[in-house]
Scaffold this motif. Structure first.
Motif, PDB file in Angstrom:
ATOM      1  N   LYS A  24       0.829  -1.210   0.000  1.00 16.39           N
ATOM      2  CA  LYS A  24       0.000   0.000   0.000  1.00 16.39           C
ATOM      3  C   LYS A  24       0.863   1.259   0.000  1.00 16.39           C
ATOM      4  CE  LYS A  24      -2.458  -1.465   3.522  1.00 16.39           C
ATOM      5  NZ  LYS A  24      -3.471  -1.551   4.611  1.00 16.39           N
ATOM      6  N   GLU A  25       1.979   1.220   0.694  1.00 22.50           N
ATOM      7  CA  GLU A  25       2.853   2.386   0.758  1.00 22.50           C
ATOM      8  C   GLU A  25       3.646   2.604  -0.525  1.00 22.50           C
ATOM      9  OE1 GLU A  25       5.244   1.663   4.185  1.00 22.50           O
ATOM     10  OE2 GLU A  25       3.683   2.290   5.618  1.00 22.50           O
ATOM     11  N   SER A  26       3.681   1.603  -1.400  1.00 17.87           N
ATOM     12  CA  SER A  26       4.459   1.708  -2.641  1.00 17.87           C
ATOM     13  C   SER A  26       3.845   2.667  -3.653  1.00 17.87           C
ATOM     14  CB  SER A  26       4.601   0.325  -3.285  1.00 17.87           C
ATOM     15  OG  SER A  26       3.360  -0.100  -3.848  1.00 17.87           O
ATOM     16  N   GLY A  27       2.551   2.963  -3.510  1.00 16.63           N
ATOM     17  CA  GLY A  27       1.862   3.795  -4.480  1.00 16.63           C
ATOM     18  C   GLY A  27       1.366   3.036  -5.693  1.00 16.63           C
ATOM     19  N   ALA A  28       1.431   1.712  -5.641  1.00 15.43           N
ATOM     20  CA  ALA A  28       0.988   0.895  -6.774  1.00 15.43           C
ATOM     21  C   ALA A  28      -0.531   0.942  -6.915  1.00 15.43           C
ATOM     22  CB  ALA A  28       1.444  -0.547  -6.596  1.00 15.43           C
ATOM     23  N   ASP A  29      -0.979   0.885  -8.155  1.00 17.29           N
ATOM     24  CA  ASP A  29      -2.409   0.773  -8.439  1.00 17.29           C
ATOM     25  C   ASP A  29      -2.889  -0.662  -8.315  1.00 17.29           C
ATOM     26  OD1 ASP A  29      -2.715   3.556  -9.256  1.00 17.29           O
ATOM     27  OD2 ASP A  29      -1.586   2.987 -11.058  1.00 17.29           O
ATOM     28  N   GLN A  30      -1.956  -1.593  -8.496  1.00 24.88           N
ATOM     29  CA  GLN A  30      -2.323  -2.998  -8.517  1.00 24.88           C
ATOM     30  C   GLN A  30      -1.100  -3.833  -8.161  1.00 24.88           C
ATOM     31  OE1 GLN A  30      -3.897  -4.245 -12.301  1.00 24.88           O
ATOM     32  NE2 GLN A  30      -4.528  -6.258 -11.604  1.00 24.88           N
ATOM     33  N   MET A  31      -1.328  -5.006  -7.575  1.00 25.77           N
ATOM     34  CA  MET A  31      -0.260  -5.951  -7.286  1.00 25.77           C
ATOM     35  C   MET A  31      -0.370  -7.135  -8.232  1.00 25.77           C
ATOM     36  SD  MET A  31       0.414  -9.144  -5.758  1.00 25.77           S
ATOM     37  CE  MET A  31      -0.870  -9.512  -4.579  1.00 25.77           C
ATOM     38  N   LEU A  32       0.754  -7.623  -8.698  1.00 25.09           N
ATOM     39  CA  LEU A  32       0.784  -8.810  -9.540  1.00 25.09           C
ATOM     40  C   LEU A  32       1.657  -9.874  -8.904  1.00 25.09           C
ATOM     41  CD1 LEU A  32       1.279  -7.327 -13.135  1.00 25.09           C
ATOM     42  CD2 LEU A  32      -0.869  -8.060 -12.067  1.00 25.09           C
ATOM     43  N   THR A  33       1.281 -11.114  -9.112  1.00 26.12           N
ATOM     44  CA  THR A  33       2.091 -12.233  -8.669  1.00 26.12           C
ATOM     45  C   THR A  33       1.872 -13.406  -9.610  1.00 26.12           C
ATOM     46  OG1 THR A  33       2.585 -13.761  -6.837  1.00 26.12           O
ATOM     47  CG2 THR A  33       0.297 -13.061  -7.104  1.00 26.12           C
ATOM     48  N   ALA A  34       2.850 -14.288  -9.684  1.00 28.73           N
ATOM     49  CA  ALA A  34       2.729 -15.493 -10.505  1.00 28.73           C
ATOM     50  C   ALA A  34       2.448 -16.717  -9.648  1.00 28.73           C
ATOM     51  CB  ALA A  34       4.010 -15.705 -11.319  1.00 28.73           C
ATOM     52  N   ASP A  35       2.013 -16.502  -8.416  1.00 24.82           N
ATOM     53  CA  ASP A  35       1.741 -17.613  -7.509  1.00 24.82           C
ATOM     54  C   ASP A  35       0.402 -17.378  -6.822  1.00 24.82           C
ATOM     55  OD1 ASP A  35       1.830 -19.371  -5.090  1.00 24.82           O
ATOM     56  OD2 ASP A  35       3.792 -19.874  -5.928  1.00 24.82           O
ATOM     57  N   CYS A  36      -0.556 -18.267  -7.064  1.00 26.51           N
ATOM     58  CA  CYS A  36      -1.912 -18.044  -6.571  1.00 26.51           C
ATOM     59  C   CYS A  36      -2.052 -18.281  -5.070  1.00 26.51           C
ATOM     60  CB  CYS A  36      -2.900 -18.918  -7.331  1.00 26.51           C
ATOM     61  SG  CYS A  36      -3.323 -18.250  -8.956  1.00 26.51           S
ATOM     62  N   GLY A  37      -1.154 -19.033  -4.454  1.00 30.79           N
ATOM     63  CA  GLY A  37      -1.191 -19.163  -3.009  1.00 30.79           C
ATOM     64  C   GLY A  37      -0.942 -17.812  -2.351  1.00 30.79           C
ATOM     65  N   CYS A  38       0.074 -17.118  -2.822  1.00 29.57           N
ATOM     66  CA  CYS A  38       0.362 -15.773  -2.328  1.00 29.57           C
ATOM     67  C   CYS A  38      -0.780 -14.822  -2.663  1.00 29.57           C
ATOM     68  CB  CYS A  38       1.650 -15.241  -2.950  1.00 29.57           C
ATOM     69  SG  CYS A  38       3.120 -16.235  -2.605  1.00 29.57           S
TER      70      CYS A  38
END
Length: 274
Positions: free
Chosen positions: A228-242
């Protein structure tokens, strides 16, 4: 898997994975591949599996999905249930008997195939041979798109700031963070922002989050705060557990930020047309 997990579960199988080494990639794209969908994708994020298929089919590759596949065996393996994990692995090995590459939209599950199946069958020569052959043709999705398909994505989306999260296991065993960064760098309107705790575990760790919920909750709190503090509009990951763990924490916090699987994001940003 983090040291916290192994300290909490004394009978867990501790195996120090070797550092990722450069591998030789096929000179050209294969005509056919297998998809190992993973149990979390199958149960909770089927769109990530479908978008994986879309990305591969757009590259002219026929995708085979053996219906008998289940878990890769990692939860049992890292909890110390080696015999049970071996039987799960034995069942998976029977399903991928053709010589096609096996594409996995999860670095941690791909790492289980590549790094740990051979250890499970070290005392069974014939099964060991099969496990080693599977390891050689197993690719995490982003790795396969980047180094085998050699994709050149054209961004068709609006400007956006993205924070990339990589599973700690996938990061160590499969270099997933490097592959994801390279693919996002092809998208002109995507700005990848750095965030604290990027290399740290989100606290999921499979059964760890169930066995040690307080520690797991503290870890995902650190992770979500940094995102949240990064200023990102969205988070991406290649691992669905995370993805499941982080999105669940963000939802509980009533945060507007959410995550998405990298496959779905890439499919949408590049036109979503087969």
């Amino acid at each position: 898997m983090s040291d916290l997990f192994y300290n909490a579960v004394p009978n867990a199988t501790r195996v120090a994975p070797p550092l990722p080494t450069p591998r030789e990639y096929p000179a050209s794209k294969p005509a056919e591949v297998y998809l190992f969908g993973t149990c979390v994708v199958d149960l909770f994020f089927p769109e990530a599996g479908l978008d994986t298929i879309h990305l591969l089919e757009r590259e002219g590759i026929k995708v085979h999905y053996p219906q008998g596949q289940s878990c890769c065996g990692q939860p049992a393996y890292t909890s110390g249930y080696t015999d049970e994990a071996r039987e799960v692995a034995r069942a998976q090995l029977k399903l991928f008997d053709e010589g096609w590459p096996v594409i996995v939209p999860s670095g941690s599950c791909a790492g289980m195939f590549r790094e740990h199946y051979a250890l499970l069958f070290k005392d069974e020569p014939q099964m060991l041979k099969q496990a080693q052959a599977l390891a050689e043709r197993t690719f995490e999705l982003a790795e396969f798109l980047l180094h085998v398909c050699k994709v050149d994505f054209q961004d068709q989306g609006a400007p956006i700031k993205i924070a990339l999260h990589t599973s700690c296991t996938a990061r160590r065993e499969m270099n997933t963070h490097l592959h994801g960064r390279a693919l996002l760098a092809q998208l002109n309107n995507v700005e990848r922002v750095e965030h604290d705790h990027e290399s740290e575990c989100c606290g999921f760790g499979g059964t760890f989050s169930v066995r040690m919920p307080d520690i797991s909750g503290a870890m995902v709190a650190d992770k979500t705060r940094a995102l949240k503090e990064s200023g990102a509009d969205q988070m991406l990951t290649a691992d669905c557990g995370c993805l499941m763990n982080i999105n669940g924490a963000l939802e509980k916090q009533n945060a507007t930020l959410r995550g998405q699987h990298l496959a779905s994001f890439l499919w949408e940003r590049t036109g979503g047309k087969a």
